[in-house]
Design a protein around this motif. Structure first.
Motif, PDB file in Angstrom:
ATOM      1  N   VAL A 158      34.774  42.781  28.263  1.00 13.86           N
ATOM      2  CA  VAL A 158      35.286  43.848  29.127  1.00 13.86           C
ATOM      3  C   VAL A 158      36.436  43.280  29.957  1.00 13.86           C
ATOM      4  O   VAL A 158      36.315  42.196  30.534  1.00 13.86           O
ATOM      5  CB  VAL A 158      34.172  44.382  30.050  1.00 13.86           C
ATOM      6  N   ALA A 159      37.552  44.009  30.019  1.00 17.37           N
ATOM      7  CA  ALA A 159      38.722  43.522  30.734  1.00 17.37           C
ATOM      8  C   ALA A 159      38.434  43.412  32.224  1.00 17.37           C
ATOM      9  O   ALA A 159      37.777  44.265  32.817  1.00 17.37           O
ATOM     10  CB  ALA A 159      39.905  44.463  30.489  1.00 17.37           C
ATOM     11  N   LEU A 160      38.953  42.343  32.846  1.00 15.07           N
ATOM     12  CA  LEU A 160      38.754  42.149  34.276  1.00 15.07           C
ATOM     13  C   LEU A 160      39.368  43.285  35.083  1.00 15.07           C
ATOM     14  O   LEU A 160      38.838  43.677  36.125  1.00 15.07           O
ATOM     15  CB  LEU A 160      39.367  40.815  34.716  1.00 15.07           C
ATOM     16  N   ASP A 161      40.505  43.783  34.637  1.00 16.93           N
ATOM     17  CA  ASP A 161      41.141  44.882  35.364  1.00 16.93           C
ATOM     18  C   ASP A 161      40.224  46.090  35.455  1.00 16.93           C
ATOM     19  O   ASP A 161      40.151  46.767  36.479  1.00 16.93           O
ATOM     20  CB  ASP A 161      42.458  45.288  34.673  1.00 16.93           C
ATOM     21  N   GLN A 162      39.527  46.359  34.355  1.00 21.82           N
ATOM     22  CA  GLN A 162      38.585  47.482  34.361  1.00 21.82           C
ATOM     23  C   GLN A 162      37.475  47.227  35.365  1.00 21.82           C
ATOM     24  O   GLN A 162      37.029  48.145  36.072  1.00 21.82           O
ATOM     25  CB  GLN A 162      37.995  47.662  32.958  1.00 21.82           C
ATOM     26  N   MET A 163      37.053  45.970  35.455  1.00 20.54           N
ATOM     27  CA  MET A 163      35.986  45.613  36.401  1.00 20.54           C
ATOM     28  C   MET A 163      36.415  45.903  37.837  1.00 20.54           C
ATOM     29  O   MET A 163      35.669  46.503  38.618  1.00 20.54           O
ATOM     30  CB  MET A 163      35.641  44.130  36.256  1.00 20.54           C
ATOM     31  N   VAL A 164      37.620  45.461  38.210  1.00 20.49           N
ATOM     32  CA  VAL A 164      38.025  45.615  39.612  1.00 20.49           C
ATOM     33  C   VAL A 164      38.469  47.038  39.926  1.00 20.49           C
ATOM     34  O   VAL A 164      38.377  47.492  41.077  1.00 20.49           O
ATOM     35  CB  VAL A 164      39.130  44.608  39.994  1.00 20.49           C
ATOM     36  N   ASP A 165      38.967  47.763  38.940  1.00 20.56           N
ATOM     37  CA  ASP A 165      39.403  49.133  39.206  1.00 20.56           C
ATOM     38  C   ASP A 165      38.232  50.107  39.274  1.00 20.56           C
ATOM     39  O   ASP A 165      38.283  51.105  39.997  1.00 20.56           O
ATOM     40  CB  ASP A 165      40.381  49.592  38.124  1.00 20.56           C
ATOM     41  N   LYS A 166      37.154  49.824  38.515  1.00 22.39           N
ATOM     42  CA  LYS A 166      36.055  50.785  38.428  1.00 22.39           C
ATOM     43  C   LYS A 166      34.741  50.253  39.008  1.00 22.39           C
ATOM     44  O   LYS A 166      34.122  50.877  39.848  1.00 22.39           O
ATOM     45  CB  LYS A 166      35.846  51.187  36.965  1.00 22.39           C
ATOM     46  N   ASP A 167      34.311  49.078  38.535  1.00 18.78           N
ATOM     47  CA  ASP A 167      32.970  48.602  38.865  1.00 18.78           C
ATOM     48  C   ASP A 167      32.900  47.815  40.170  1.00 18.78           C
ATOM     49  O   ASP A 167      31.856  47.772  40.812  1.00 18.78           O
ATOM     50  CB  ASP A 167      32.433  47.735  37.713  1.00 18.78           C
ATOM     51  N   ASN A 168      33.974  47.136  40.521  1.00 17.43           N
ATOM     52  CA  ASN A 168      33.933  46.273  41.709  1.00 17.43           C
ATOM     53  C   ASN A 168      35.284  46.347  42.436  1.00 17.43           C
ATOM     54  O   ASN A 168      36.062  45.396  42.427  1.00 17.43           O
ATOM     55  CB  ASN A 168      33.606  44.833  41.289  1.00 17.43           C
ATOM     56  N   PRO A 169      35.583  47.485  43.067  1.00 14.61           N
ATOM     57  CA  PRO A 169      36.914  47.718  43.636  1.00 14.61           C
ATOM     58  C   PRO A 169      37.216  46.916  44.894  1.00 14.61           C
ATOM     59  O   PRO A 169      38.244  47.152  45.533  1.00 14.61           O
ATOM     60  CB  PRO A 169      36.899  49.219  43.930  1.00 14.61           C
ATOM     61  N   THR A 170      36.349  45.971  45.249  1.00 22.69           N
ATOM     62  CA  THR A 170      36.660  45.095  46.388  1.00 22.69           C
ATOM     63  C   THR A 170      37.004  43.679  45.916  1.00 22.69           C
ATOM     64  O   THR A 170      37.046  42.743  46.717  1.00 22.69           O
ATOM     65  CB  THR A 170      35.480  45.031  47.367  1.00 22.69           C
ATOM     66  N   ALA A 171      37.228  43.526  44.618  1.00 24.96           N
ATOM     67  CA  ALA A 171      37.599  42.212  44.068  1.00 24.96           C
ATOM     68  C   ALA A 171      39.045  42.244  43.598  1.00 24.96           C
ATOM     69  O   ALA A 171      39.509  43.236  43.036  1.00 24.96           O
ATOM     70  CB  ALA A 171      36.678  41.838  42.909  1.00 24.96           C
ATOM     71  N   ALA A 172      39.764  41.150  43.841  1.00 23.57           N
ATOM     72  CA  ALA A 172      41.137  40.985  43.346  1.00 23.57           C
ATOM     73  C   ALA A 172      41.163  39.781  42.416  1.00 23.57           C
ATOM     74  O   ALA A 172      40.350  38.863  42.535  1.00 23.57           O
ATOM     75  CB  ALA A 172      42.102  40.785  44.506  1.00 23.57           C
ATOM     76  N   ILE A 173      42.111  39.786  41.496  1.00 27.37           N
ATOM     77  CA  ILE A 173      42.218  38.714  40.505  1.00 27.37           C
ATOM     78  C   ILE A 173      43.564  38.026  40.679  1.00 27.37           C
ATOM     79  O   ILE A 173      44.607  38.682  40.801  1.00 27.37           O
ATOM     80  CB  ILE A 173      42.107  39.267  39.068  1.00 27.37           C
ATOM     81  N   LEU A 174      43.544  36.694  40.685  1.00 23.51           N
ATOM     82  CA  LEU A 174      44.768  35.919  40.833  1.00 23.51           C
ATOM     83  C   LEU A 174      44.948  34.997  39.629  1.00 23.51           C
ATOM     84  O   LEU A 174      44.002  34.330  39.201  1.00 23.51           O
ATOM     85  CB  LEU A 174      44.742  35.079  42.115  1.00 23.51           C
ATOM     86  N   TYR A 175      46.179  34.964  39.100  1.00 24.30           N
ATOM     87  CA  TYR A 175      46.521  34.150  37.940  1.00 24.30           C
ATOM     88  C   TYR A 175      47.655  33.199  38.310  1.00 24.30           C
ATOM     89  O   TYR A 175      48.827  33.533  38.134  1.00 24.30           O
ATOM     90  CB  TYR A 175      46.977  35.017  36.771  1.00 24.30           C
ATOM     91  N   PRO A 176      47.364  32.043  38.858  1.00 25.15           N
ATOM     92  CA  PRO A 176      48.437  31.070  39.103  1.00 25.15           C
ATOM     93  C   PRO A 176      48.872  30.439  37.778  1.00 25.15           C
ATOM     94  O   PRO A 176      48.033  30.109  36.932  1.00 25.15           O
ATOM     95  CB  PRO A 176      47.786  30.030  40.010  1.00 25.15           C
ATOM     96  N   ILE A 177      50.171  30.287  37.610  1.00 23.74           N
ATOM     97  CA  ILE A 177      50.719  29.716  36.377  1.00 23.74           C
ATOM     98  C   ILE A 177      51.676  28.594  36.760  1.00 23.74           C
ATOM     99  O   ILE A 177      52.664  28.821  37.459  1.00 23.74           O
ATOM    100  CB  ILE A 177      51.455  30.789  35.546  1.00 23.74           C
ATOM    101  N   ILE A 178      51.389  27.383  36.297  1.00 27.13           N
ATOM    102  CA  ILE A 178      52.213  26.221  36.618  1.00 27.13           C
ATOM    103  C   ILE A 178      53.294  26.069  35.550  1.00 27.13           C
ATOM    104  O   ILE A 178      53.001  25.827  34.376  1.00 27.13           O
ATOM    105  CB  ILE A 178      51.358  24.935  36.688  1.00 27.13           C
ATOM    106  N   LEU A 179      54.551  26.230  35.961  1.00 26.70           N
ATOM    107  CA  LEU A 179      55.692  26.104  35.066  1.00 26.70           C
ATOM    108  C   LEU A 179      56.498  24.861  35.451  1.00 26.70           C
ATOM    109  O   LEU A 179      56.275  24.277  36.517  1.00 26.70           O
ATOM    110  CB  LEU A 179      56.538  27.369  35.139  1.00 26.70           C
ATOM    111  N   PRO A 180      57.444  24.435  34.629  1.00 20.44           N
ATOM    112  CA  PRO A 180      58.166  23.188  34.916  1.00 20.44           C
ATOM    113  C   PRO A 180      58.816  23.132  36.290  1.00 20.44           C
ATOM    114  O   PRO A 180      58.760  22.106  36.964  1.00 20.44           O
ATOM    115  CB  PRO A 180      59.213  23.133  33.797  1.00 20.44           C
ATOM    116  N   ASP A 181      59.415  24.247  36.739  1.00 17.64           N
ATOM    117  CA  ASP A 181      60.171  24.221  37.994  1.00 17.64           C
ATOM    118  C   ASP A 181      59.666  25.214  39.032  1.00 17.64           C
ATOM    119  O   ASP A 181      60.328  25.426  40.055  1.00 17.64           O
ATOM    120  CB  ASP A 181      61.659  24.497  37.709  1.00 17.64           C
ATOM    121  N   GLU A 182      58.545  25.844  38.756  1.00 17.50           N
ATOM    122  CA  GLU A 182      58.046  26.818  39.722  1.00 17.50           C
ATOM    123  C   GLU A 182      56.557  27.061  39.510  1.00 17.50           C
ATOM    124  O   GLU A 182      55.993  26.763  38.450  1.00 17.50           O
ATOM    125  CB  GLU A 182      58.810  28.139  39.595  1.00 17.50           C
TER     126      GLU A 182
END
Length: 904
Positions: A562-586
């Motif tokens: 089940v997609a996480l977005d569906q979880m936070v939009d419908k089942d658990n609307p008090t949760a946020a999801i963060l995706y940090p991505i480490i790139l060469p210069d940022e």
């Protein structure tokens, strides 16, 4: 039959060719002059491989002298089908598959004219094998179908078994693992009735491969164990030493290094007793590869040297020397390197044309490039062996000539890729692009996805360098799609993936995903694009899944999610999801707040700076006296990840943060991030997710809690480095006092078989293990301890699942730790969570005081038993209780615990 022996893989580390634009002072011919040669001339000279591997194709004929080869070659003019068949086998074993096809076709027609249907069927099956090597699947399918049709109505015999064996190989290569398994089970029965133990062993090894391809690792291991038992009953023979070597190589692939070593040592002993120099050398070579896999490079080198001394066939001698060379280069032992180079050059010059010879030339040319750079960097005197770019080009010219003379399009595609790579290194982008496209066309037409994706990647880099951003994105998309199609094959199915290629995940796979994400995000031109952000985070998830596949050497996380977005939009609307991505210069962060579009923000900082701070923070976190330093460093990480979005999180009523972490961020507990006044755990419940989707998420709060608890107060013999865990009884008492129904296995009762038996016999939704364990980026070093010793993470699926179905909702590992000094150790933690199949896993990143552990555990279960909060909030509240305790205020006590997976 051509495939009477199981192929042995020759592995070599990936080496990227580096061409210096300014020549050294030891040659008069300048590189600039060399690169001004006409294109057609350079094409005749240059080629290389991204990750060269040599495969030794074994067969039923061995030639020890050139005169024998010449005698057989002269049989071209003989119309006798038996002679044609022998010549076809010789050409196949020599790697000349296109010529083998021609000769075997003639043999088929000759047998047909003579009415020899059985021999015609056998020859057709060999013809199918040759077609398979060329990637001509439809022709291969037709040949094996014709063979089996001729055998219809015949008594079950070994020709039928051999044809079915080859049909199974074709099915496996075409992704039909279930069909291949059924076919090889049929061949096993035929061989058993014929009392052909060698055939039985071959069939079982093939079945193990089919089980692995489908993700059934335990069945694969059990099948290989059957092979071991079958071999024990056999008398010593060449067939037995070959079978044991095949078993050892198969066990090496699945990661059972100790069993692999034992099988290979037995194979060597039998070969020595039989005084078979070729088999002695082959077993020594495989033992060298085993030692190398175990990071015992000195032992590996010793085995490679013994291989050369055992008077092996020329090809395996070169293979051993090339592997030896690569280890010397890794160790920067330049004097030994220079002594070995002319020996390899001499041996290469004597190899007859074959696919294996082509890859040997390419392998050597790449090593030369690395040797050149290493020696120049290490020496102020600029001494060098005399090999230069031109010498490498001559080697590669030989490889191209051989690939074309053999009609081997795969080898030619590799060569074109490498020539394109040379032009890329020297800035001649148009030529590089043209050659890359030519190679890509050849690879695609040859059904060689393991070559195709590297060419697509190279094309993407070239288009990006030429500022064609749309074209570059399309090329990277194609490379990722090809990798996705290879997802299983890349790590376990060595028959499907070209046997001449060994993938180095960090060098050959991970950069494609990261460069692709970087390209996507930069294409936004400062304006957030929802489609691009969604694509970028999906790509990072694909990278994480690929990492786990590489870790286990098999595909993971199969099943309904089940997609996480569906979880936070419908089942658990008090949760946020963060995706940090480490790139060469940022450092890029993508955020999903409930019922809002994706948002992103960027911190301009180099990958090196990020890594340095994360490593230092991780070291300081385990020190209770380093709180001030931890707060300073954790504040910086907080500013990268959360400060830009903090006000929006508060305004949205978010109380739970779910992190999909990247790289070294996974080694840190997010709970310890510091905003200058408070730790993150003081404001939010926190969970981690392996990917963007959860396996069938269900809240545990609505269920009756039934826990199986198991633990060791003393480590088992041989593991004295682990301290006693004297507070385990109070830890278990705390679980019981919280109102959880428990069954306990303590000390002598805590054994793998007892644990598995209890889980299968009763319905537990929680398994709580209070025992030492270690998470590592190496599968072999990720384990927990029971009374008898070590339970490896690869066995978790047999422990915690029944008939492939998840039966544990929550797995708690309360005294485990990540391997010291391992920057990717939490890969093992994620692997443990995935392997167990538990919807949620709670574990510690480092071992902490066992009394504070007991306090945390008791608090967690009390909160969970209340039935009113999520698992994430139960962990959150238990951590706060430790934080508020006068003895456990330091982050080293309360931040070690992480929740992975379903946070509900």
């Amino acid at each position: 039959m051509l495939m009477a022996k199981t192929t042995r893989i020759f592995g070599a580390n990936s080496v990227k060719v580096k061409i210096q634009k300014q020549p050294g002072r030891w040659r008069k011919t300048t590189l600039a002059h060399f690169l001004r040669l006409p294109l057609y001339f350079l094409i005749a000279l240059l080629c290389s491989l991204g990750s060269p591997v040599l495969a030794k194709v074994s067969g039923s004929i061995n030639f020890s002298s050139q005169s024998q080869i010449n005698n057989l070659t002269s049989l071209a003019v003989v119309a006798d089908p038996g002679s044609l068949l022998e010549k076809g086998k010789f050409l196949y074993n020599s790697g000349n598959f296109a010529k083998a096809v021609e000769v075997l076709q003639q043999a088929v027609q000759a047998y047909k004219q003579q009415g020899e249907s059985l021999k015609q069927a056998a020859t057709l099956s060999n013809l199918s094998l040759a077609y398979q090597q060329l990637g001509l699947w439809s022709q291969a399918q037709q040949a094996i179908t014709d063979s089996l049709n001729l055998l219809k109505g015949q008594d079950e015999n070994q020709i039928l078994a051999q044809s079915l064996d080859i049909q199974g190989r074709l099915q496996q290569k075409m992704g039909q693992a279930e069909a291949a398994l059924a076919t090889w089970q049929q061949t096993e029965e035929i061989y058993r009735r014929a009392d052909n133990q060698s055939g039985v062993v071959r069939s079982l090894i093939n079945q193990a491969q089919a089980w692995r391809t489908q993700g059934f690792y335990p069945r694969a291991v059990k099948t290989l164990d059957r092979v071991s038992q079958t071999l024990k009953s056999q008398t010593d023979s060449i067939e037995k030493t070959v079978s044991l070597r095949s078993l050892g190589d198969a066990l090496l692939v699945v990661g059972d290094l100790e069993k692999s070593r034992l099988a290979l040592e037995e194979s060597l002993t039998i070969a020595q007793n039989l005084q078979s120099s070729a088999d002695i050398a082959a077993s020594l070579f495989s033992l060298g590869n085993n030692a190398r896999k175990q990071k015992n490079n000195l032992l590996a080198i010793a085995y490679y040297q013994q291989t050369v001394a055992a008077s092996p066939p020329p090809l395996i001698k070169v293979q051993a020397q090339l592997n030896h060379l690569s280890l010397l280069i890794e160790a920067q032992q330049w004097a030994e390197v220079q002594a070995l180079l002319p020996l390899i050059e001499s041996e290469l010059a004597q190899l007859p044309p074959s696919r294996a010879s082509i890859y040997a030339h390419v392998n050597f040319s790449q090593s030369l490039a690395k040797v050149k750079g290493g020696i120049l960097q290490a020496s102020s005197q600029h001494y060098y062996s005399g090999f230069s770019t031109k010498e490498s080009a001559v080697l590669l010219a030989r490889a191209i000539e051989q690939s074309r003379s053999l009609g081997d399009k795969r080898a030619e595609a590799y060569s074109l890729k490498s020539l394109g790579g040379l032009y890329e290194e020297t800035g001649q982008l148009s030529y590089a692009q043209e050659l890359t496209r030519q190679g890509l066309a050849l690879a695609q037409s040859s059904n060689a996805p393991e070559i195709t994706y590297t060419l697509e990647w190279q094309l993407g880099r070239l288009l990006r360098a030429k500022k064609d951003m749309n074209g570059a994105i399309a090329a990277y998309d194609a490379a990722v799609d090809t990798l996705q199609s290879l997802r299983r094959d890349l790590v376990v199915n060595k028959d499907v993936v070209n046997q001449d290629v060994q993938f180095n995940f960090r060098d050959s796979v991970e950069p494609i995903y990261r460069e692709s994400v970087e390209l996507l995000l930069k294409s936004q031109e400062g304006k957030p694009d929802q489609k691009i952000l969604e694509k970028a985070r999906q790509r990072i998830e694909a990278l994480q899944l690929a990492e786990l596949d590489d870790f286990f050497r098999e595909a993971c996380l199969q099943g309904k999610r089940v997609a996480l977005d569906q979880m936070v939009d419908k089942d658990n609307p008090t949760a946020a999801i963060l995706y940090p991505i480490i790139l060469p210069d940022e450092l890029q962060v993508i955020v999903k707040i409930p019922k809002q579009p994706l948002q992103s923000y960027t911190t301009q900082i180099s990958h090196t700076e990020v890594e340095k701070l994360l490593v230092e923070l991780r070291k300081n976190l385990v020190n209770p006296t380093a709180t001030k330093v931890v707060q300073t460093q954790a504040h910086k990480v907080y500013n990268w990840l959360l400060q830009p979005i903090e006000s929006k999180l508060q305004n949205s009523g978010v109380d739970t943060l779910v992190f999909v972490l990247d790289g070294s961020l996974r080694n840190l507990p997010m709970a310890a991030l510091y905003d200058g006044k408070q730790y993150l755990v003081e404001k939010y419940a926190i969970a981690l997710s392996v990917g963007l989707q959860l396996l069938d998420p269900k809240p545990l709060v609505k269920q009756q809690l039934r826990a199986l608890t198991a633990g060791l107060t003393q480590p088992p013999p041989g593991f004295s480095k682990f301290a006693p865990l004297l507070a385990i009884k109070s830890e278990f008492d705390g679980i019981t006092k919280a109102g959880v129904s428990t069954t306990s296995l303590l000390d002598g009762d805590f054994k793998k078989k007892n644990l598995e038996g209890e889980i299968n016999a009763a319905s537990f939704n929680i398994v709580h293990l209070a025992t030492h364990g270690q998470f590592s980026s190496r599968l072999e070093d990720t384990f927990i301890l029971d009374f008898d010793g070590q339970i490896n993470v690869k066995d978790f699926d047999t422990l915690f699942r029944s008939q492939g179905k998840t039966i544990v909702e929550l797995l708690v590992l309360s005294a485990c730790q990540t391997a010291t000094g391992d920057s990717r150790a939490t890969l093992g933690l994620a692997g443990a969570a995935v392997r167990a199949g538990a919807r949620s896993t709670i574990a510690s990143l480092w071992q902490i005081d066992d009394e504070s552990t007991a306090m945390f555990v008791s608090a967690f279960y009390r909160e969970l038993k209340s039935g009113k909060i999520t698992k994430a909030k139960a962990v959150h509240r238990a951590q706060l209780q430790l934080l508020q305790h006068p003895n456990y205020k330091a982050p080293s006590f309360w931040s070690a615990y992480v929740l992975i997976g379903n946070w509900l």
